[in-house]
Design an enzyme around this catalytic site. Structure first.
Site, PDB file in Angstrom:
ATOM      1  CG  HIS A   1       5.939 -12.455  22.133  1.00  0.00           C
ATOM      2  ND1 HIS A   1       6.370 -12.459  20.828  1.00  0.00           N
ATOM      3  CD2 HIS A   1       6.927 -11.922  22.853  1.00  0.00           C
ATOM      4  CE1 HIS A   1       7.583 -11.974  20.786  1.00  0.00           C
ATOM      5  NE2 HIS A   1       7.954 -11.634  22.000  1.00  0.00           N
TER       6      HIS A   1
ATOM      7  CB  CYS B   1       8.601   2.848  -0.794  1.00  0.00           C
ATOM      8  SG  CYS B   1       9.478   4.400  -0.635  1.00  0.00           S
TER       9      CYS B   1
ATOM     10  CD  GLU C   1      11.304  11.413  -0.389  1.00  0.00           C
ATOM     11  OE1 GLU C   1      10.103  11.147  -0.289  1.00  0.00           O
ATOM     12  OE2 GLU C   1      12.076  11.415   0.581  1.00  0.00           O
TER      13      GLU C   1
ATOM     14  CG  ASP D   1       7.483  13.927  -0.589  1.00  0.00           C
ATOM     15  OD1 ASP D   1       6.681  14.873  -0.486  1.00  0.00           O
ATOM     16  OD2 ASP D   1       7.868  13.267   0.385  1.00  0.00           O
TER      17      ASP D   1
HETATM   18  C1  PEP Z   1       6.967   9.302  -0.749  1.00  0.00           C
HETATM   19  O1  PEP Z   1       7.220  10.503  -0.702  1.00  0.00           O
HETATM   20  O2  PEP Z   1       6.524   8.722  -1.743  1.00  0.00           O
HETATM   21  C2  PEP Z   1       7.178   8.470   0.444  1.00  0.00           C
HETATM   22  C3  PEP Z   1       7.075   7.159   0.408  1.00  0.00           C
HETATM   23  O3  PEP Z   1       7.464   9.120   1.600  1.00  0.00           O
HETATM   24  P1  PEP Z   1       6.348   9.819   2.515  1.00  0.00           P
HETATM   25  O4  PEP Z   1       5.005   9.496   1.947  1.00  0.00           O
HETATM   26  O5  PEP Z   1       6.540   9.303   3.883  1.00  0.00           O
HETATM   27  O6  PEP Z   1       6.718  11.265   2.369  1.00  0.00           O
HETATM   28 MG    MG Z   2       8.340  11.353   0.918  1.00  0.00          MG
END
Ligand code: PEP
Ligand code: MG
Length: 544
Positions: free
Chosen positions: A188, A502, A431, A455
């Site tokens: 911690h 993401c 993706e 992806d």
């Molecule tokens: C993506 O494909 O945009 C993603 C967030 O997954 P990774 O980059 O881990 O394949």
């Molecule tokens: Mg991905």
């Protein structure tokens, strides 16, 4: 110039004088005490005092490092009240007729040793906590009051180790850096150092303490993990340059920390963080992310030499959920295959691994592995606000199978009387172009979509994301990708499902306005980009 190396647990650089931390150790002697009930009374009083001190430390920590990190002092209070711990002390006082100080010291050592010998690194780090509370009780028994440190000047604190309460009791404005001989990045204290934004180096080794002295000039480099005593002019200049760069970043941080992610015309968006390991939580909190939008759980597998057990995974997920103090945490199920190869999976060689048995395909092909992870996730769900996300979905039936397996795992846990949250969100990564194109069919089965543009771009544009030679052909702003994102958000909203991004594109601020116009609900980015995106959002006017 002498260099010592350890492990940097918070990236920042300090230049200043050394202060060697010595605690006024209370020497504990074994004394015969005939009146056991008087000793027990003293113990009770001391524990009460210790709890009061910890209550005050908790309040200080709450203000300085936030609720999630202050929790450790709540846990310390609970540890003081722990039945096994108290029973062991009482037995020594009554059974062996010894003084309370001695009984607490021995019990503290025994419990610390028990924690140290556990396999799990998180539990090992708890040894420091039990020692910390025992020392506090002993100090209270001896009427030494709170364990605290007074520093007059800004200094680099060098210590053998620092207990969490010692760390937080230090006057933060006077500490330039922490450097310790021992310690683990799971402790911690390391987490607190990260959250307090103070350069910290651990595990430098015991010798350095005998070779340094108060007042020595040093550079503590939390990036490289180096402590440089008596630095030359060139080393100081390099450290100052790094500090100037950090100061610039901090300025942005100060300006935007605690502010809302809201456009000039009042549209709000969630800005979350992507992480690969529980060790990044400090950075998530430091950068003021609203939650975790993508925890790439496969790194747990990539870092292991064998399949991580349910227990091991459970502890990691629990830690992440607890550290985020109720904020949303989206954990993506295993995404190995393609560029993420794990030798012990013994996957067959594939001609086109990016199009092969990867991510959810592998999980559905090897349901034993999938089941272990889902059990760990469901068990951990009671410790926070969990979302489970399946990667690389291309067919509706894949999602249906995932959901069916979740149902089986829940039934198993019910049968075993193991609790799990009934508020878990289920979602998928969008993706593949297929998933975006059938997102209207997928949406009714989930709570959220998270668009993985890394992806999605490679599959839409037929451009290998690993191949630098195709980069010229891989336009991340390609109209086709934008259309698929827009379609996904639209279909999500039609079914009352939230949609985020993401992939790396979420941090591309030249697209933030476009994404907001599409109605995106969340952008999840690497922790250092959270405030950059917040800045962009706050300068957008969608009415224009
Ligand atoms: C993506 O494909 O945009 C993603 C967030 O997954 P990774 O980059 O881990 O394949
Ligand atoms: Mg991905």
């Amino acid at each position: 110039m002498t260099r010592y190396s350890g492990k940097g647990v918070f990236g920042a650089v300090a230049i200043g004088k050394i202060s060697v931390f010595t605690r006024s150790d209370v020497k504990v002697k074994r004394v015969k005490a005939d009146d056991a009930s008087a000793e027990l009374m003293r113990l009770k009083e001391a524990e009460k005092k210790a709890r009061e001190q910890l209550g005050r430390i908790y309040e200080k920590a709450l203000k300085e490092v936030g609720e999630a990190n202050a929790q450790i002092f709540d846990i310390h209070i609970m540890m003081i009240e722990d039945e096994d711990y108290n029973e062991a002390i009482t037995e020594m006082i009554c059974g062996q007729g010894v003084n309370a100080e001695y009984a607490v010291a021995v019990t503290g050592d025994n419990f610390a040793e028990m924690f140290s010998s556990m396999d799990d690194s998180y539990m090992q780090a708890r040894a420091a906590d039990v020692k910390d509370i025992s020392n506090r009780i002993i100090a209270c028994l001896s009427d030494k009051g709170a364990v605290s440190v007074n520093i007059d000047d800004k200094v680099i604190i060098c210590a053998d180790d620092l207990a969490p309460s010692e760390t937080v009791s230090l006057d933060k404005d006077k500490v330039l850096a922490f450097v310790t001989a021992y310690g683990s990045s799971n402790s911690h204290t390391a987490i607190l150092a990260r959250t307090m934004n103070i350069p910290a180096i651990i595990g430098v080794g015991a010798e350095f303490l005998s070779q340094i002295k108060n007042g020595d000039i040093a550079v503590a480099d939390g990036y490289s993990g180096e402590l440089i005593i008596d630095p030359d002019a060139e080393t100081i200049a390099a450290a100052e340059k790094r500090q100037a760069e950090d100061a610039e970043k901090k300025q942005l941080l100060r300006k935007l920390k605690g502010k809302e992610n809201i456009t000039l015309d009042g549209k709000r968006v969630n800005i979350y963080a992507n992480i690969e390991s529980a060790d990044s939580i400090g950075s998530v909190i430091l950068n003021d992310a609203g939650g975790i939008g993508l925890f790439r759980s496969e790194f747990l597998y990539l870092e292991s030499t064998d399949y991580p057990t349910e227990e091991k995974q459970f502890k990691v997920y629990k830690r992440v959920l607890e550290s985020m103090g109720g904020k949303r945490v989206i954990i993506r199920t295993l995404d190995v295959g393609a560029d993420k190869q794990v030798p012990y999976f013994k996957l067959e060689r594939e001609e086109n691994p990016a199009l092969g048995l990867r991510a959810v395909r592998l999980c559905l092909d090897r349901p034993d592995i999938f089941r272990t992870q889902l059990r760990a996730l469901y068990r951990a769900s009671v410790y926070g606000s969990l979302g489970i996300m399946f990667p690389m979905i291309t067919n509706l039936w894949e999602l249906e199978e995932c959901i069916e397996l979740c149902g089986k795992v829940k039934a198993e846990l019910d049968a075993d009387g193991i609790a799990y949250s009934d508020n878990i969100e289920l979602g998928i990564m969008i993706e593949t172009p297929a998933a975006a194109l059938i997102s209207d069919k997928l949406a009714p089965l989930v709570d959220f979509f998270s668009i993985g543009t890394n992806d999605l771009t490679q599959y839409t544009l037929a451009c290998d994301r690993q191949n630098p030679r195709t980069e010229r052909f891989c336009d991340t702003h390609h109209e086709a990708v934008m259309k698929l994102i827009e379609m996904t958000v639209e279909n999500a909203h039609k079914h009352g499902v939230w949609a985020g991004i993401c992939g790396e594109l979420a941090a591309d601020t030249s697209l933030t306005e476009k994404f907001l116009r599409m109605g995106i609900d969340e952008l999840s980015v690497s922790p250092p980009f959270v405030l950059k995106v917040r800045d962009a959002v706050r300068n957008i006017d969608l009415n224009k």
